[in-house]
Design an enzyme around this catalytic site. Structure first.
Site, PDB file in Angstrom:
ATOM      1  N   ASP A   7       9.877  -0.505   5.054  1.00 17.22           N
ATOM      2  CA  ASP A   7       9.495  -0.078   6.401  1.00 17.22           C
ATOM      3  C   ASP A   7       8.321   0.883   6.248  1.00 17.22           C
ATOM      4  OD1 ASP A   7      10.528   2.347   5.600  1.00 17.22           O
ATOM      5  OD2 ASP A   7      11.933   2.561   7.275  1.00 17.22           O
ATOM      6  N   HIS A  97      25.480  -3.478 -15.769  1.00 13.24           N
ATOM      7  CA  HIS A  97      26.865  -3.459 -15.313  1.00 13.24           C
ATOM      8  C   HIS A  97      27.087  -4.230 -14.011  1.00 13.24           C
ATOM      9  CE1 HIS A  97      28.196   0.370 -17.687  1.00 13.24           C
ATOM     10  NE2 HIS A  97      27.276  -0.322 -18.341  1.00 13.24           N
ATOM     11  N   HIS A 133      32.454  -6.763 -16.778  1.00 16.74           N
ATOM     12  CA  HIS A 133      31.471  -6.544 -15.712  1.00 16.74           C
ATOM     13  C   HIS A 133      31.412  -7.757 -14.790  1.00 16.74           C
ATOM     14  CE1 HIS A 133      30.367  -2.776 -17.329  1.00 16.74           C
ATOM     15  NE2 HIS A 133      29.804  -3.246 -18.427  1.00 16.74           N
TER      16      HIS A 133
HETATM   17  C1  RB5 Z   1      12.399   6.113   8.977  1.00 17.18           C
HETATM   18  O1  RB5 Z   1      12.005   7.299   9.570  1.00 17.18           O
HETATM   19  C2  RB5 Z   1      13.595   6.348   8.067  1.00 17.18           C
HETATM   20  O2  RB5 Z   1      14.720   6.616   8.834  1.00 17.18           O
HETATM   21  C3  RB5 Z   1      13.823   5.162   7.160  1.00 17.18           C
HETATM   22  O3  RB5 Z   1      12.679   4.932   6.404  1.00 17.18           O
HETATM   23  C4  RB5 Z   1      14.947   5.291   6.148  1.00 17.18           C
HETATM   24  O4  RB5 Z   1      14.838   6.468   5.426  1.00 17.18           O
HETATM   25  C5  RB5 Z   1      16.305   5.046   6.669  1.00 17.18           C
HETATM   26  O5  RB5 Z   1      17.293   5.096   5.922  1.00 17.18           O
END
Ligand code: RB5
Length: 143
Positions: A7, A97, A133
């Site tokens: 993201d 593992h 494992h």
């Molecule tokens: C985005 O601000 C943030 O929440 C996302 O990148 C992440 O860390 C979520 O777990």
């Protein structure tokens, strides 16, 4: 082939990781995001996870701000074992593992130097193939 996704919180580190993969001659497919505008990490987690479970890619790398949200989302896809790693020991151990097939990292947690060492250990370490494992991994799906 490595599937990679992030993201906005992981965008900058993803660029570094892709450059590193290119330098190493490792093929990858970028499943987004493609710009730093705010976006929703589950979309990229699911795209990378499905590329792995469908056999299009052998492994995945996912990066968000913490690595937490994107690993939680990836682990909802049956067959995915996403490991959140911010140290070299864990990156090696989760391959040996857990036969982890997705590496998750937080772009706001680790710097590129450490992250690239983690990536290399994750990609280069084979599963141990040990029976105990294998048995434990099989039990993960028994829910
Ligand atoms: C985005 O601000 C943030 O929440 C996302 O990148 C992440 O860390 C979520 O777990």
């Amino acid at each position: 082939m490595v599937a990679i996704g992030s993201d906005h919180g992981g965008f900058a580190l993803k660029q570094e990781v892709m450059e590193h993969l290119k330098e190493r001659g490792i093929a990858y497919e970028d499943f987004g995001c493609y710009e730093e505008a705010a976006c929703d990490y589950p979309e990229y987690a699911h795209a990378v996870a499905h590329a792995v479970t469908e056999g299009k890619c052998e492994k995945g790398i996912l990066i968000c701000g913490t690595g937490i949200g994107i690993s939680i989302a990836a682990n909802k896809v049956p067959g995915i074992r996403a490991a959140l790693c911010h140290d070299c020991f864990s990156a090696k151990a989760t391959r040996e593992h857990n036969d982890a097939n997705v590496l998750a990292m937080g772009g706001r947690v680790v710097g590129p130097g450490l992250a690239l060492e983690i990536v290399d250990l994750f990609l280069d370490t084979p599963f141990s193939e040990e029976e105990r494992h294998r048995r434990r991994i099989e039990k993960i799906e028994e829910i």
